[in-house]
Design a protein around this motif. Structure first.
Motif, PDB file in Angstrom:
ATOM      1  N   GLY A  47       5.927  11.695   3.734  1.00  0.00           N
ATOM      2  CA  GLY A  47       5.740  11.897   2.308  1.00  0.00           C
ATOM      3  C   GLY A  47       7.058  11.740   1.586  1.00  0.00           C
ATOM      4  O   GLY A  47       7.147  11.102   0.544  1.00  0.00           O
ATOM      5  N   THR A  48       8.095  12.340   2.168  1.00  0.00           N
ATOM      6  CA  THR A  48       9.453  12.139   1.681  1.00  0.00           C
ATOM      7  C   THR A  48      10.126  11.132   2.609  1.00  0.00           C
ATOM      8  O   THR A  48      10.344  11.418   3.786  1.00  0.00           O
ATOM      9  CB  THR A  48      10.246  13.455   1.678  1.00  0.00           C
ATOM     10  OG1 THR A  48       9.576  14.393   0.844  1.00  0.00           O
ATOM     11  CG2 THR A  48      11.657  13.233   1.153  1.00  0.00           C
ATOM     12  N   THR A  89       3.222  11.613  -2.960  1.00  0.00           N
ATOM     13  CA  THR A  89       2.423  12.833  -2.928  1.00  0.00           C
ATOM     14  C   THR A  89       0.959  12.522  -2.644  1.00  0.00           C
ATOM     15  O   THR A  89       0.511  11.382  -2.755  1.00  0.00           O
ATOM     16  CB  THR A  89       2.529  13.574  -4.274  1.00  0.00           C
ATOM     17  OG1 THR A  89       2.057  12.715  -5.319  1.00  0.00           O
ATOM     18  CG2 THR A  89       3.970  13.958  -4.563  1.00  0.00           C
ATOM     19  N   ASN A  90       0.234  13.562  -2.283  1.00  0.00           N
ATOM     20  CA  ASN A  90      -1.205  13.434  -2.100  1.00  0.00           C
ATOM     21  C   ASN A  90      -1.844  13.087  -3.435  1.00  0.00           C
ATOM     22  O   ASN A  90      -1.563  13.711  -4.452  1.00  0.00           O
ATOM     23  CB  ASN A  90      -1.768  14.751  -1.564  1.00  0.00           C
ATOM     24  CG  ASN A  90      -3.233  14.645  -1.209  1.00  0.00           C
ATOM     25  OD1 ASN A  90      -4.073  14.564  -2.095  1.00  0.00           O
ATOM     26  ND2 ASN A  90      -3.538  14.640   0.081  1.00  0.00           N
ATOM     27  N   THR A  91      -2.702  12.035  -3.436  1.00  0.00           N
ATOM     28  CA  THR A  91      -3.243  11.554  -4.704  1.00  0.00           C
ATOM     29  C   THR A  91      -4.054  12.607  -5.446  1.00  0.00           C
ATOM     30  O   THR A  91      -4.152  12.565  -6.672  1.00  0.00           O
ATOM     31  CB  THR A  91      -4.120  10.314  -4.464  1.00  0.00           C
ATOM     32  OG1 THR A  91      -5.110  10.622  -3.470  1.00  0.00           O
ATOM     33  CG2 THR A  91      -3.284   9.147  -3.998  1.00  0.00           C
ATOM     34  N   SER A  92      -4.617  13.559  -4.718  1.00  0.00           N
ATOM     35  CA  SER A  92      -5.430  14.582  -5.374  1.00  0.00           C
ATOM     36  C   SER A  92      -4.597  15.700  -5.986  1.00  0.00           C
ATOM     37  O   SER A  92      -5.110  16.514  -6.749  1.00  0.00           O
ATOM     38  CB  SER A  92      -6.416  15.183  -4.367  1.00  0.00           C
ATOM     39  OG  SER A  92      -5.714  15.849  -3.320  1.00  0.00           O
ATOM     40  N   THR A  95       0.852  -1.184   0.000  1.00  0.00           N
ATOM     41  CA  THR A  95       0.000   0.000   0.000  1.00  0.00           C
ATOM     42  C   THR A  95       0.888   1.233   0.000  1.00  0.00           C
ATOM     43  O   THR A  95       1.932   1.262   0.655  1.00  0.00           O
ATOM     44  CB  THR A  95      -0.932   0.055   1.227  1.00  0.00           C
ATOM     45  OG1 THR A  95      -0.141   0.090   2.425  1.00  0.00           O
ATOM     46  CG2 THR A  95      -1.862  -1.149   1.261  1.00  0.00           C
ATOM     47  N   ARG A  96       0.487   2.232  -0.745  1.00  0.00           N
ATOM     48  CA  ARG A  96       1.249   3.475  -0.787  1.00  0.00           C
ATOM     49  C   ARG A  96       0.967   4.265   0.484  1.00  0.00           C
ATOM     50  O   ARG A  96      -0.072   4.082   1.120  1.00  0.00           O
ATOM     51  CB  ARG A  96       0.874   4.287  -2.029  1.00  0.00           C
ATOM     52  CG  ARG A  96      -0.563   4.772  -2.026  1.00  0.00           C
ATOM     53  CD  ARG A  96      -0.904   5.536  -3.287  1.00  0.00           C
ATOM     54  NE  ARG A  96      -0.018   6.634  -3.547  1.00  0.00           N
ATOM     55  CZ  ARG A  96      -0.066   7.799  -2.906  1.00  0.00           C
ATOM     56  NH1 ARG A  96      -0.971   8.006  -1.950  1.00  0.00           N
ATOM     57  NH2 ARG A  96       0.767   8.766  -3.206  1.00  0.00           N
ATOM     58  N   PRO A  97       1.867   5.143   0.882  1.00  0.00           N
ATOM     59  CA  PRO A  97       1.625   5.980   2.060  1.00  0.00           C
ATOM     60  C   PRO A  97       0.436   6.914   1.838  1.00  0.00           C
ATOM     61  O   PRO A  97       0.171   7.342   0.711  1.00  0.00           O
ATOM     62  CB  PRO A  97       2.928   6.774   2.205  1.00  0.00           C
ATOM     63  CG  PRO A  97       3.936   6.037   1.409  1.00  0.00           C
ATOM     64  CD  PRO A  97       3.191   5.392   0.292  1.00  0.00           C
ATOM     65  N   GLY A 101       2.266   1.119   3.613  1.00  0.00           N
ATOM     66  CA  GLY A 101       2.834   2.459   3.569  1.00  0.00           C
ATOM     67  C   GLY A 101       4.242   2.497   3.014  1.00  0.00           C
ATOM     68  O   GLY A 101       5.051   3.331   3.434  1.00  0.00           O
ATOM     69  N   ALA A 102       4.541   1.595   2.050  1.00  0.00           N
ATOM     70  CA  ALA A 102       5.892   1.548   1.452  1.00  0.00           C
ATOM     71  C   ALA A 102       6.954   1.407   2.531  1.00  0.00           C
ATOM     72  O   ALA A 102       7.930   2.152   2.577  1.00  0.00           O
ATOM     73  CB  ALA A 102       6.144   2.784   0.589  1.00  0.00           C
ATOM     74  N   SER A 103       6.751   0.423   3.426  1.00  0.00           N
ATOM     75  CA  SER A 103       7.667   0.226   4.548  1.00  0.00           C
ATOM     76  C   SER A 103       9.061  -0.213   4.123  1.00  0.00           C
ATOM     77  O   SER A 103      10.022  -0.070   4.892  1.00  0.00           O
ATOM     78  CB  SER A 103       7.085  -0.799   5.522  1.00  0.00           C
ATOM     79  OG  SER A 103       6.915  -2.062   4.892  1.00  0.00           O
ATOM     80  N   ASP A 104       9.193  -0.758   2.910  1.00  0.00           N
ATOM     81  CA  ASP A 104      10.473  -1.277   2.445  1.00  0.00           C
ATOM     82  C   ASP A 104      10.607  -1.032   0.945  1.00  0.00           C
ATOM     83  O   ASP A 104       9.618  -0.810   0.235  1.00  0.00           O
ATOM     84  CB  ASP A 104      10.570  -2.780   2.724  1.00  0.00           C
ATOM     85  CG  ASP A 104      10.341  -3.125   4.183  1.00  0.00           C
ATOM     86  OD1 ASP A 104      11.289  -2.998   4.982  1.00  0.00           O
ATOM     87  OD2 ASP A 104       9.194  -3.482   4.533  1.00  0.00           O
TER      88      ASP A 104
END
Length: 338
Positions: free
Chosen positions: A161-162, A208-211, A144-146, A296-299
């Motif tokens: 985010g970064t 980034t924020n998807t919107s 899952t993406r952050p 959340g892109a943990s790795d």
């Protein structure tokens, strides 16, 4: 590695003896425990056509004259392991040579603490003017993406985010040393043993924020790259052809740093980009490919294929990395303070 039985990864590899890599869009396996790849995965392979790993045994399907069966079963070579960073697992070294007259392979398996991703790099040291090599990664769990808020970022602030990822890097360096097995045949017939490369790698990613519609990108660099033989001894110089029948000695005490040039992150968290020599923009030493994994892109994990020494297109390196996010369990001590 829990329930991970076998996987054929989204493999991005290079043709033997150099040449242009065939690189389609990277994809995920449909089921990480299913040894049968999807058609997309089959389209994404070349020299290293597939691998299976159960946490102990590594088997690789490599193009060319490699093994009698489709898969060659590699054995552990602990003297070539890459040390761990904090609680981040060490990278495990494996080797394969069916007989002392055939090609000698070295491979690295890169795992992570959360068992979200697996990466492998392998190559033989060369024989009869060519070599076979490649690498691949596979997701072992979902991704899952952050979730990124749209509010302004504090300075300094938490990773929201970064993100930064840091840890060990493992590479297989070709060609290597002549296999001195004592067999009664001329030296030019002996296969060469690939060498190992140890280094550190940092990867930075911008989600980034998807919107917002803003691009998501990844970049990084591999540093402190050192060369080692099969017994774990550092190689401080190598001799390369000067093109006129002689040889030039190159200092390999510390190999040149490599930059993973900024590239886009796809919607499914994968990426494909160019590798350059540090300090020489647009030098195009090779390419890299990988994926983010976990919640959340943990790795992040990936592979590279490069000409590691500027100006030497007959020398190759196939590398792998598998890194934890700097603000999560398993992160290297160098992440704190950031």
């Amino acid at each position: 590695m829990g329930g991970y039985r076998a996987a054929l990864a989204a493999l991005l590899v290079v043709a033997a003896c150099g040449g242009n890599p065939f690189v389609p869009d990277p994809v995920d396996p449909t089921d990480p425990t299913d040894p049968t790849p999807s058609e997309d995965n089959e389209n994404a392979v070349q020299d290293l056509r597939g691998f299976a790993y159960d946490g102990t045994t590594l088997s690789i399907d490599m193009a060319g004259v490699s093994s009698s069966g489709q898969f060659g079963t590699f054995v552990r070579r602990p003297s070539m392991d890459i040390p761990r960073h904090g609680t981040h697992p060490r990278y495990l070294a494996y080797e394969f040579q069916e007989t002392n007259m055939t090609r000698s392979y070295l491979a690295y398996v890169a795992e992570n603490q959360r068992e979200t991703l697996l990466a492998v790099a392998a190559a033989d040291g060369g024989q009869f003017n060519e070599h076979n090599g490649g690498g691949g990664w596979v997701r072992l769990t979902g991704y899952t993406r952050p979730t990124i808020a749209s509010s302004p970022s504090p300075t300094p602030g938490p990773e929201a985010g970064t993100f930064s990822y840091y840890g060990a890097y493992a590479g297989v360096f070709v060609p290597g040393l002549a296999d001195a097995d004592g067999a009664p045949r001329p030296d030019p017939l002996h296969p060469q043993e690939p060498l190992g490369v140890r280094g550190q790698i940092q990867v930075n990613a911008q989600f980034t924020n998807t919107s917002s519609g803003d691009p998501e990108v990844v970049e990084g660099q591999i540093v402190n790259r050192q060369l080692f033989d099969r017994d774990g001894n550092q190689i401080i110089s190598i001799d390369v052809s000067d093109g006129s029948g002689g040889f030039t000695t190159i200092d390999t005490t510390e190999l040149q740093s490599l930059v993973l040039r900024e590239t886009a992150i796809s919607d499914n968290g994968t990426f494909l980009g160019t590798v350059e020599y540090a300090g020489t923009p647009d030098s195009e030493a090779g390419e890299y490919d990988g994926a983010f994994g976990g919640t959340g892109a943990s790795d992040v994990a990936g592979v590279i294929w490069v000409n590691p020494i500027d100006g030497q297109d007959g020398i190759w390196e196939y590398g792998a990395f598998n890194l934890p996010r700097c603000d999560l369990a398993g992160a290297s001590p160098i992440c704190d303070p950031r």
